[in-house]
Write a protein that holds these residues in place. Structure first.
Motif, PDB file in Angstrom:
ATOM      1  N   SER A  16       1.566  13.784 -15.439  1.00 16.70           N
ATOM      2  CA  SER A  16       1.441  12.747 -14.504  1.00 16.70           C
ATOM      3  C   SER A  16       2.167  11.186 -14.147  1.00 16.70           C
ATOM      4  CB  SER A  16      -0.297  11.925 -13.839  1.00 16.70           C
ATOM      5  OG  SER A  16      -0.525  10.850 -15.134  1.00 16.70           O
ATOM      6  N   THR A  17       2.582  11.302 -15.722  1.00 16.47           N
ATOM      7  CA  THR A  17       3.804  10.239 -15.281  1.00 16.47           C
ATOM      8  C   THR A  17       5.203  11.258 -14.672  1.00 16.47           C
ATOM      9  OG1 THR A  17       2.640   9.242 -17.457  1.00 16.47           O
ATOM     10  CG2 THR A  17       5.344   8.835 -17.457  1.00 16.47           C
ATOM     11  N   ASN A  18       5.243  11.993 -15.196  1.00 17.71           N
ATOM     12  CA  ASN A  18       6.342  13.139 -14.734  1.00 17.71           C
ATOM     13  C   ASN A  18       5.900  12.812 -12.617  1.00 17.71           C
ATOM     14  OD1 ASN A  18       6.989  13.502 -16.914  1.00 17.71           O
ATOM     15  ND2 ASN A  18       6.544  15.549 -17.064  1.00 17.71           N
ATOM     16  N   LEU A  19       5.005  12.973 -12.696  1.00 16.54           N
ATOM     17  CA  LEU A  19       5.222  12.484 -10.894  1.00 16.54           C
ATOM     18  C   LEU A  19       4.974  11.771 -10.479  1.00 16.54           C
ATOM     19  CD1 LEU A  19       1.934  15.669 -11.145  1.00 16.54           C
ATOM     20  CD2 LEU A  19       4.133  15.798 -10.468  1.00 16.54           C
ATOM     21  N   VAL A  20       4.628  10.603 -10.852  1.00 13.41           N
ATOM     22  CA  VAL A  20       5.014   9.436 -11.004  1.00 13.41           C
ATOM     23  C   VAL A  20       6.710   8.835 -10.427  1.00 13.41           C
ATOM     24  CG1 VAL A  20       4.231   6.596 -11.334  1.00 13.41           C
ATOM     25  CG2 VAL A  20       2.342   8.957 -11.153  1.00 13.41           C
ATOM     26  N   VAL A  21       7.156   9.510 -11.840  1.00 10.59           N
ATOM     27  CA  VAL A  21       8.507   8.844 -12.123  1.00 10.59           C
ATOM     28  C   VAL A  21       9.122  10.036 -10.862  1.00 10.59           C
ATOM     29  CG1 VAL A  21      10.290   8.802 -13.357  1.00 10.59           C
ATOM     30  CG2 VAL A  21       8.399   8.030 -14.394  1.00 10.59           C
ATOM     31  N   ASP A  22       9.143  11.007 -10.506  1.00 14.64           N
ATOM     32  CA  ASP A  22       9.572  11.747  -9.454  1.00 14.64           C
ATOM     33  C   ASP A  22       9.532  11.024  -8.111  1.00 14.64           C
ATOM     34  OD1 ASP A  22      10.608  14.165  -8.452  1.00 14.64           O
ATOM     35  OD2 ASP A  22       9.016  14.722  -7.833  1.00 14.64           O
ATOM     36  N   GLY A  23       7.918  10.669  -8.137  1.00 12.94           N
ATOM     37  CA  GLY A  23       7.504   9.870  -6.397  1.00 12.94           C
ATOM     38  C   GLY A  23       8.793   8.954  -6.200  1.00 12.94           C
ATOM     39  N   LEU A  24       8.948   8.073  -7.471  1.00 16.21           N
ATOM     40  CA  LEU A  24       9.750   6.686  -7.364  1.00 16.21           C
ATOM     41  C   LEU A  24      11.264   7.265  -7.462  1.00 16.21           C
ATOM     42  CD1 LEU A  24       8.363   4.541 -10.563  1.00 16.21           C
ATOM     43  CD2 LEU A  24       8.226   4.006  -8.030  1.00 16.21           C
ATOM     44  N   LEU A  25      11.524   8.134  -8.097  1.00 10.87           N
ATOM     45  CA  LEU A  25      13.019   8.613  -7.291  1.00 10.87           C
ATOM     46  C   LEU A  25      13.157   9.083  -5.726  1.00 10.87           C
ATOM     47  CD1 LEU A  25      13.517  10.710 -10.468  1.00 10.87           C
ATOM     48  CD2 LEU A  25      14.760   8.710  -9.611  1.00 10.87           C
ATOM     49  N   GLN A  26      11.788   9.948  -5.460  1.00  6.84           N
ATOM     50  CA  GLN A  26      11.993  10.219  -3.855  1.00  6.84           C
ATOM     51  C   GLN A  26      12.142   9.300  -3.134  1.00  6.84           C
ATOM     52  OE1 GLN A  26       9.835  13.660  -2.912  1.00  6.84           O
ATOM     53  NE2 GLN A  26       8.572  13.840  -5.220  1.00  6.84           N
ATOM     54  N   GLN A  27      10.985   8.077  -3.517  1.00  6.71           N
ATOM     55  CA  GLN A  27      11.481   7.018  -2.535  1.00  6.71           C
ATOM     56  C   GLN A  27      12.100   5.780  -2.709  1.00  6.71           C
ATOM     57  OE1 GLN A  27       8.794   3.945  -3.920  1.00  6.71           O
ATOM     58  NE2 GLN A  27       6.842   4.554  -2.187  1.00  6.71           N
ATOM     59  N   GLN A  28      12.766   5.506  -3.603  1.00  8.91           N
ATOM     60  CA  GLN A  28      13.458   4.874  -3.888  1.00  8.91           C
ATOM     61  C   GLN A  28      15.184   5.773  -3.929  1.00  8.91           C
ATOM     62  OE1 GLN A  28      13.489   1.866  -6.919  1.00  8.91           O
ATOM     63  NE2 GLN A  28      11.075   2.123  -6.652  1.00  8.91           N
ATOM     64  N   LYS A  29      15.348   7.061  -4.736  1.00  9.64           N
ATOM     65  CA  LYS A  29      16.696   7.071  -4.882  1.00  9.64           C
ATOM     66  C   LYS A  29      17.067   8.636  -3.592  1.00  9.64           C
ATOM     67  CE  LYS A  29      17.777   3.982  -7.673  1.00  9.64           C
ATOM     68  NZ  LYS A  29      19.000   3.337  -7.786  1.00  9.64           N
ATOM     69  N   GLY A  30      15.891   9.151  -3.119  1.00  8.09           N
ATOM     70  CA  GLY A  30      16.023  10.391  -2.271  1.00  8.09           C
ATOM     71  C   GLY A  30      16.198  10.971  -3.449  1.00  8.09           C
ATOM     72  N   ILE A  31      15.904  11.457  -4.404  1.00  4.85           N
ATOM     73  CA  ILE A  31      16.319  12.496  -5.036  1.00  4.85           C
ATOM     74  C   ILE A  31      14.486  12.883  -5.852  1.00  4.85           C
ATOM     75  CG2 ILE A  31      17.137  13.459  -7.313  1.00  4.85           C
ATOM     76  CD1 ILE A  31      19.601  11.177  -7.975  1.00  4.85           C
ATOM     77  N   ALA A  32      14.601  13.962  -5.483  1.00  8.08           N
ATOM     78  CA  ALA A  32      13.564  15.040  -6.002  1.00  8.08           C
ATOM     79  C   ALA A  32      13.548  16.119  -7.502  1.00  8.08           C
ATOM     80  CB  ALA A  32      13.220  15.622  -5.096  1.00  8.08           C
ATOM     81  N   LEU A  75       1.086  -0.995   0.482  1.00  3.51           N
ATOM     82  CA  LEU A  75       0.347   0.305  -0.104  1.00  3.51           C
ATOM     83  C   LEU A  75       0.485   1.138   0.161  1.00  3.51           C
ATOM     84  CD1 LEU A  75      -2.387  -1.517   2.653  1.00  3.51           C
ATOM     85  CD2 LEU A  75      -2.995  -0.924   0.204  1.00  3.51           C
ATOM     86  N   SER A  76       2.078   1.472   0.131  1.00  2.26           N
ATOM     87  CA  SER A  76       3.129   1.979   0.169  1.00  2.26           C
ATOM     88  C   SER A  76       2.596   3.462  -1.227  1.00  2.26           C
ATOM     89  CB  SER A  76       4.547   2.039  -0.712  1.00  2.26           C
ATOM     90  OG  SER A  76       4.538   1.213  -1.772  1.00  2.26           O
ATOM     91  N   GLY A  77       2.442   3.032  -2.374  1.00  2.00           N
ATOM     92  CA  GLY A  77       2.093   3.729  -3.686  1.00  2.00           C
ATOM     93  C   GLY A  77       0.872   4.404  -3.236  1.00  2.00           C
ATOM     94  N   PHE A  78      -0.242   4.119  -2.220  1.00  2.00           N
ATOM     95  CA  PHE A  78      -1.071   5.100  -1.971  1.00  2.00           C
ATOM     96  C   PHE A  78      -0.502   7.019  -1.032  1.00  2.00           C
ATOM     97  CE2 PHE A  78      -3.330   1.646  -2.797  1.00  2.00           C
ATOM     98  CZ  PHE A  78      -4.405   1.721  -3.440  1.00  2.00           C
ATOM     99  N   SER A  79       1.027   6.926  -0.382  1.00  4.17           N
ATOM    100  CA  SER A  79       0.976   7.570   0.208  1.00  4.17           C
ATOM    101  C   SER A  79       2.616   8.293  -0.462  1.00  4.17           C
ATOM    102  CB  SER A  79       1.451   7.144   1.641  1.00  4.17           C
ATOM    103  OG  SER A  79       2.732   6.112   1.665  1.00  4.17           O
ATOM    104  N   ASN A  80       2.469   8.091  -1.843  1.00  4.30           N
ATOM    105  CA  ASN A  80       3.080   8.689  -2.022  1.00  4.30           C
ATOM    106  C   ASN A  80       3.133   9.858  -2.850  1.00  4.30           C
ATOM    107  OD1 ASN A  80       5.006   8.588  -5.780  1.00  4.30           O
ATOM    108  ND2 ASN A  80       5.728   7.530  -3.637  1.00  4.30           N
ATOM    109  N   THR A  81       4.039  10.645  -2.881  1.00  4.35           N
ATOM    110  CA  THR A  81       4.067  11.709  -3.092  1.00  4.35           C
ATOM    111  C   THR A  81       3.703  12.210  -4.078  1.00  4.35           C
ATOM    112  OG1 THR A  81       6.363  12.307  -3.444  1.00  4.35           O
ATOM    113  CG2 THR A  81       5.656  12.737  -0.836  1.00  4.35           C
ATOM    114  N   GLY A  82       3.868  11.630  -5.546  1.00  3.38           N
ATOM    115  CA  GLY A  82       3.674  11.704  -6.336  1.00  3.38           C
ATOM    116  C   GLY A  82       2.309  11.570  -6.920  1.00  3.38           C
ATOM    117  N   VAL A  83       1.884  10.692  -6.361  1.00  9.96           N
ATOM    118  CA  VAL A  83       0.268  10.147  -6.360  1.00  9.96           C
ATOM    119  C   VAL A  83      -0.623  11.335  -6.013  1.00  9.96           C
ATOM    120  CG1 VAL A  83      -1.881   8.899  -5.913  1.00  9.96           C
ATOM    121  CG2 VAL A  83       0.987   7.815  -6.244  1.00  9.96           C
TER     122      VAL A  83
END
Length: 589
Positions: A154-170, A48-56
């Motif tokens: 929304s695709t940009n925000l999704v990938v940015d959210g993944l980068l923040q979550q996994q790599k700590g990069i915004a 359920l981590s995706g539901f708290s992702n900042t990009g989403v």
């Protein structure tokens, strides 16, 4: 190893269901999430981590911001001042590309296209240039414009959210513009040079309006008629062979989409639509008398009639059913006047036509139809063709002010994009640029669920090693000496193919762990691969199904599948080549 193969099997099953069935994407994704949780591959927290992702969450908040811009008329305010009065199709396309791409850079491109379609249709009639020359460039410009900023799609925000979550990069608000601007210039230049030649000159649904009404028969319930006091169904007026009852005029008031249980009264004027043989059919019914002329073209300018154009979406509940089987009139309280598919009005008896995704329907409906169904997933587009209620243009400067504040707060680094979006959305609500109910209705929960649930698939691919297995397959072996540039091109190509087959956001989330594994295996930076996924997942030009805006213009522009491939394939190759060549120069390996 077993868990990796199980995850890959689940991913393949998800892809197959998304491509071959009409099961809603959010249902498929949630089922996959449940499977991963139940079999123990992911914990509930991971699932359920995706539901708290900042990009989403940012996407959800930006829906409200977009609604404020739409309801205040801010978009129309800008567009009308930029479109002007061009004399040729090329000039018109040039006038359209700039506002469509710039607006899409700062708000959801689906919302931009939905707002501009009616304006472009009216504009095309005024300047006497076919809408088919303009609507597909509108969709493509909105797609390319979305790549200019982080909030453009929304695709940009999704990938940015993944980068923040996994790599700590915004990523910054305008960081993508280093690549987005060249891609837009190259793609826009191609559309200006070759668009007029490659696009069809074809009628859309609105341009077929004069033909769409078929023939109308107007009859009256005569005094002393045996039909007085009977319902429409009891009188046998519900299932006629050549015609059907569209509306009743009673004491000067129009009753559209009448219910079969409506009781008939003396003096009722009944309007029937259908083939000309319908007049003879009605003459045989005792108790009906001609009201005026027997057969005529219906007067579409009646002040109480509301003509509405809708485009059927993949979530329309009656797909593959006939109009008769769908009980459309009962369900939506609207009468279907015409169905257009691939640029042509479908002939024959309306009741026998089977609905397909992308069909454009011309409806006669009540005044509340547009407000009721504008944000429903049944239709991709709901557009009032006459007597439309104008937006509250007095709120347009205020709405634009909140948008400017969002951009300033995020670009200066004072606040994150999510925090800035929350302030802008709250401001839109407080200043009544959009009401709370409209703002709530604008949030597309099905899209948010698809994105958030697809995060679980991506996490499972990383955790089980399935992403690494796909990376090995893509690179042709663990000890490959493949060039990073070639690997980048392959990742871009795979993402484009996925995007054309499934949703763009799901494609991005599924390809992200594969791209990260490829970069790790080659020992190079992951950033070029993340950026490639952002652009490839948005660059859907080849089919109407790959991106929602392409499907939205399908019916109104009168397009066919081949039209997309004819102009979209070279455009995709051109923008893809530009992106792959420039990405390593901007974000080095």
């Amino acid at each position: 190893m077993f868990e990796a193969y199980l995850t890959l099997s689940l991913v393949l099953a998800v892809l197959a269901l998304l491509i071959t069935t009409r099961i809603p994407a959010d249902v498929i994704m949630m089922a996959a999430l449940a499977c991963l949780m139940i079999v123990g591959i992911l914990t509930p927290r991971e699932s359920l981590s995706g539901f708290s992702n900042t990009g989403v969450m940012t996407i959800a908040v930006l829906y409200v911001v977009a609604a404020g811009l739409k309801e205040s008329g801010a978009i129309q305010y800008i567009a009308h001042r930029l479109l002007g009065q061009p004399r040729t199709a090329r000039q018109a396309q040039g006038r359209l590309l700039l506002p469509a791409s710039l607006l899409s850079a700062f708000m959801n491109n689906t919302a931009v296209v939905a707002m501009l379609i009616p304006a472009v249709q009216d504009w095309s009639q005024r300047i006497r240039i076919s809408a088919s020359k303009l609507l597909l460039p509108l969709s493509y410009a909105a797609i390319m414009g979305g790549t200019l900023t982080l909030i453009g799609t929304s695709t940009n925000l999704v990938v940015d959210g993944l980068l923040q979550q996994q790599k700590g990069i915004a990523l910054g608000m305008f960081e993508l513009a280093w690549l987005g601007v060249p891609v837009l210039l190259v793609g826009g230049g191609f559309l200006l040079l070759f668009g007029d030649r490659l696009l069809p000159n074809r009628q859309g649904a609105v341009e077929q309006l004069d033909q769409a009404r078929e023939y109308g028969v107007e009859v009256e319930i005569s005094p002393g008629s045996p039909l007085i006091g009977k319902t429409i169904a009891e009188a046998g007026l519900r299932s006629l062979t050549y015609t059907y009852l569209a509306e009743i005029e009673r004491r000067g008031k129009l009753l559209p989409a009448v219910d079969p249980d409506t009781t008939l009264e003396a003096g009722d004027l009944l309007f029937f639509i259908g083939a000309s043989e319908g007049a003879n059919e009605l003459r045989k019914i005792n108790g009906l008398q001609p009201a005026s002329e027997d057969v005529k073209k219906l007067n579409i300018a009646h002040h109480q009639r509301h003509l509405v154009e809708v485009v059927l979406g993949p979530d329309f509940p009656a797909l593959a059913k006939t109009i008769r089987e769908s009980a459309f009139r009962t369900r939506y309280k609207a009468v279907i006047l015409s169905v257009s598919r691939e640029g042509s009005r479908l002939l024959g008896k309306l009741g026998d036509i089977r609905f397909q995704v992308g069909d454009t329907l011309l409806l006669e409906a009540g005044k509340n139809f547009v407000d009721q169904y504008r944000f429903r997933r049944d239709f991709l587009l709901v557009s009032l063709l006459n007597n439309s209620t104008p937006p509250d243009f007095s709120k347009a400067p205020m709405a634009l002010g909140w948008l400017v504040l969002l951009i300033l707060l995020s670009t200066t680094g004072l606040l994150s994009i999510l925090e800035a979006a929350l302030i802008a959305a709250g401001g839109m609500l407080l200043t009544r640029c959009v009401t709370a109910s409209r703002g709530r209705g604008a949030i597309d929960l099905s899209v948010l669920v698809v994105i958030a649930a697809s995060f679980a698939l991506g996490a499972a691919m990383t955790k089980t090693g399935a992403a690494q297995m796909l990376a090995n397959l893509l690179l042709g072996g663990a000890d490959t000496g493949m060039s990073p540039w070639l690997a980048l091109a392959l990742v871009y190509l795979m993402t484009v193919v996925f995007t054309e087959m499934i949703t763009n956001n799901a494609a991005a989330v599924l390809m992200f762990p594969v791209a990260m594994a490829v970069s790790d295996q080659l020992g190079v930076s992951f950033m070029p691969f993340a950026i490639a996924i952002m652009f490839a997942a948005s660059a859907s030009f080849i089919t109407p199904l790959g991106y929602q805006t392409n499907l939205m213009v399908y019916g109104p522009g009168g397009y066919k599948m081949a039209d997309y491939a004819r102009i979209g394939l070279p455009l995709s190759l051109l923008t893809g080549s530009t992106a792959v060549l420039l990405i390593p120069w901007i974000w080095s390996f």
